[in-house]
Design a protein around this motif. Structure first.
Motif, short mmCIF file in Angstrom:
data_model
loop_
_atom_site.label_atom_id
_atom_site.label_comp_id
_atom_site.label_asym_id
_atom_site.label_seq_id
_atom_site.Cartn_x
_atom_site.Cartn_y
_atom_site.Cartn_z
N GLU A 198 10.91 -61.12 -14.60
CA GLU A 198 10.26 -62.26 -14.07
C GLU A 198 8.83 -61.75 -13.33
N LEU A 199 8.81 -60.69 -12.81
CA LEU A 199 7.48 -60.01 -12.16
C LEU A 199 6.59 -59.47 -13.13
N LYS A 200 7.01 -59.14 -14.43
CA LYS A 200 5.94 -58.67 -15.53
C LYS A 200 4.84 -60.05 -15.68
N ASN A 201 5.26 -61.15 -15.70
CA ASN A 201 4.34 -62.01 -15.97
C ASN A 201 3.20 -62.08 -14.56
N SER A 202 3.82 -61.62 -13.50
CA SER A 202 2.79 -61.84 -12.40
C SER A 202 1.79 -60.80 -12.30
N VAL A 203 2.25 -59.48 -13.19
CA VAL A 203 1.48 -58.57 -13.02
C VAL A 203 0.22 -58.98 -14.04
N TYR A 204 0.31 -59.69 -15.00
CA TYR A 204 -0.99 -60.14 -15.95
C TYR A 204 -1.45 -61.31 -15.19
N ILE A 205 -0.86 -62.05 -14.15
CA ILE A 205 -1.58 -63.22 -13.62
C ILE A 205 -2.51 -62.47 -12.54
N GLU A 206 -1.93 -61.32 -12.05
CA GLU A 206 -2.83 -60.70 -10.97
C GLU A 206 -4.05 -59.95 -11.60
N ASN A 207 -3.81 -59.19 -12.78
CA ASN A 207 -4.97 -59.04 -13.51
C ASN A 207 -6.12 -59.80 -13.84
N ASN A 208 -5.70 -61.08 -14.18
CA ASN A 208 -6.63 -61.88 -14.60
C ASN A 208 -7.19 -62.36 -13.22
#
Length: 531
Positions: free
Chosen positions: A26-36
């Motif tokens: 679930e946190l993996k998607n947050s990594v990409y969001i933060e990168n964006n």
């Protein structure tokens, strides 16, 4: 951009629930969001830094010119190019800065502060007026376009050169006045400047578009075709250029048929710099040429008239008690009409008081319509004026008394003291001071003129008499005097005169128009046309 980031945060953060920590997937998607989000933040910072760098560059330039101007504003504005650039900066540079800053919300203190100056800064009409003033100076003093654009006008000090966009603005001002002669000159100059600028503020296509039409309007269809071809090399879909090319082609075919000659393929690229501007439009050709030649001081135009014993210097007091101990230095410089200098007739204190009294009252000078008698603005008189009464200050009353003493004429029916400051290229084209319309004034016609020079002028600004070739230079503290009417009451046509454009410096004058009534025993009438 900042709004976008804030919006993204607003959209994301509220929906976050306490579930992400329960599984790494679930946190993996947050990594990409933060990168964006980081990329968005970096893009915003980069854009802001570019904006700040641009503002810094503009501020550096504005700091430099403002520092130079504020050290001696009158000297700085005495150069016509400096005056044009100052007005232009308000309308373009400062507007660009405001646009940049307004991109940020909420509204900054800077915007609130500069809003208080809105009613005081020059308008687009001022930019056009300043540009046309430069054209007037260019014509009168035969200034090369390159000398003006490079800030190296002969007879003045060097100043900041004009950019391609600034040359374009001058050309466009001429274009808007249907003055295609000057439009060609300045569009060509703008194009040349663009060759040496990394990032011109005006597009080549825009300059060529104006240049093509103005060249055609000057009667040079072949050269206009060449400019159009060059434009189409830059943009082969330009609608107006395509339409013009078709029209110019037909016009050239008609011309070839009429002349019975073979046409030539115009080489727009090579010929662009050599387009002749055509003939400069002139009105009242003979007088205009005399006027401009006298303003320049051409030796074949300036005349000296009078016998050696008639052109002389002496002291005048007319037995007036106020002048017996301090007579006025008098110089007769021309005999017919009699033109007189009264030297040192004003003091520095008097000049400064008169200027300070006039400053709050200055308004655009008007002329009296010779047919209707109505006061109106005119392009041939560019200056601001104010009127001072004797009761306003002791100095004004003293000056009025001094005029009466030195001329022997009463001031009872004279007009108020008019104070005039000339603007960029300020001038007053050939005119008579006396009215040719019967009964224009209730106190008789303007019998005589006393013109005080309240400043020295670095270049230009002479008073010239176009019918006789006389030329009087502005000499601070001195005054020019002449009679407008013969003793018969008829107007002296030889007194037709003009105020030449100010090429460099600031010109301040004041004048007193003395009327007929009350002068019956001071200047008795005569039937002679030569008195």
């Amino acid at each position: 951009m900042m709004k976008m980031i804030v919006l993204l945060l607003v959209c994301l953060l509220p929906v976050a629930k306490a579930e992400k920590f329960t599984a790494i997937v679930e946190l993996k998607n947050s990594v990409y969001i933060e990168n964006n989000m980081v990329q968005q933040l970096n893009s915003y910072i980069e854009a802001e830094e570019k904006k700040i760098e641009h503002l810094k560059l503009m501020a550096t330039k504005l700091n430099r010119v403002s520092k130079e101007a504020v050290e001696d504003p009158e000297h700085y504005l005495g150069h016509p190019v400096n005056s044009f650039l100052l007005i232009k900066r308000f309308h373009y540079d400062w507007q660009e800065i405001e646009t940049f800053i307004r991109m940020d919300e909420p509204r900054t203190d800077y915007i609130a502060n500069i809003s208080t100056y809105k009613d005081s800064i020059p308008s687009v009409e001022d930019v056009e007026g300043a540009a046309l003033a430069l054209l007037r100076l260019q014509d009168t003093y035969r200034l090369p376009t390159s000398a003006i654009s490079n800030g190296t006008i002969k007879g003045t000090w060097d100043t900041e050169p004009l950019s391609a966009s600034e040359c374009f603005e001058i050309g466009r001002a001429a274009y808007n006045e249907d003055d295609h002669y000057h439009s060609v000159l300045w569009m060509q100059e703008a194009y040349k400047k663009m060759m040496n600028e990394n990032k011109p503020d005006v597009q080549k296509i825009t300059v060529l578009d104006y240049l093509a039409y103005s060249t055609y309007m000057q009667g040079n269809t072949e050269a206009a075709m060449g400019v159009t071809d060059l434009l189409l090399q830059l943009d082969n879909t330009h609608e107006r250029a395509l339409s013009n090319k078709e029209y110019f082609t037909n016009e050239l075919k008609k011309l070839e048929k009429k002349q019975g000659e073979n046409g030539k393929d115009p080489d727009g690229k090579d010929g662009l710099m050599d387009i002749p501007p055509g003939d400069r439009p002139l009105t009242s050709l003979d007088e205009r040429e005399r006027y401009e030649a006298l303003c320049r001081g051409d030796s074949n135009a300036v005349k000296v008239q009078g016998k050696p014993w008639q052109l002389r210097c002496f002291y005048t007091h007319n037995n007036a008690p106020r002048l017996l101990l301090s007579p006025i230095k008098t110089e007769v410089v021309f005999k017919n009409p009699t033109l007189i200098y009264y030297h040192d007739i004003l003091s520095e204190y008097e000049v400064e008081v008169i200027k300070s009294l006039a400053l709050p009252k200055l308004n655009r000078a008007t002329i009296q319509n010779p047919k209707t008698g109505v006061l109106e603005f005119a392009n041939y008189r560019i200056s601001k004026s104010a009127w001072l009464k004797g009761i306003e200050h002791k100095v004004v009353e003293t000056v009025n008394n001094r005029i009466q003493d030195v001329t022997g004429l009463t001031m009872e029916t004279a007009e108020e003291l008019q104070v005039v400051n000339y603007g960029i290229g300020g001038h007053y084209e050939p005119h008579f001071d006396f009215a040719r319309r019967p009964n224009a004034y209730s106190v008789g016609n303007r019998l005589a003129t006393m013109l005080f020079y309240m400043s020295d002028v670095e270049a230009g600004g002479a008073t010239v008499f176009t019918e006789v070739g006389a030329r009087m230079l502005p000499i601070k503290y001195s005054a020019a005097f002449w009679y407008n009417l013969f003793k018969s009451g008829d107007g002296d046509m030889l007194t037709r005169h003009a105020g030449c454009p100010v090429l460099a410096g600031s010109k301040w004058v004041s004048n007193k128009w003395i009327h007929e009534y009350g002068q019956e025993f001071r200047r008795p009438c005569s039937l002679s046309q030569h008195e």
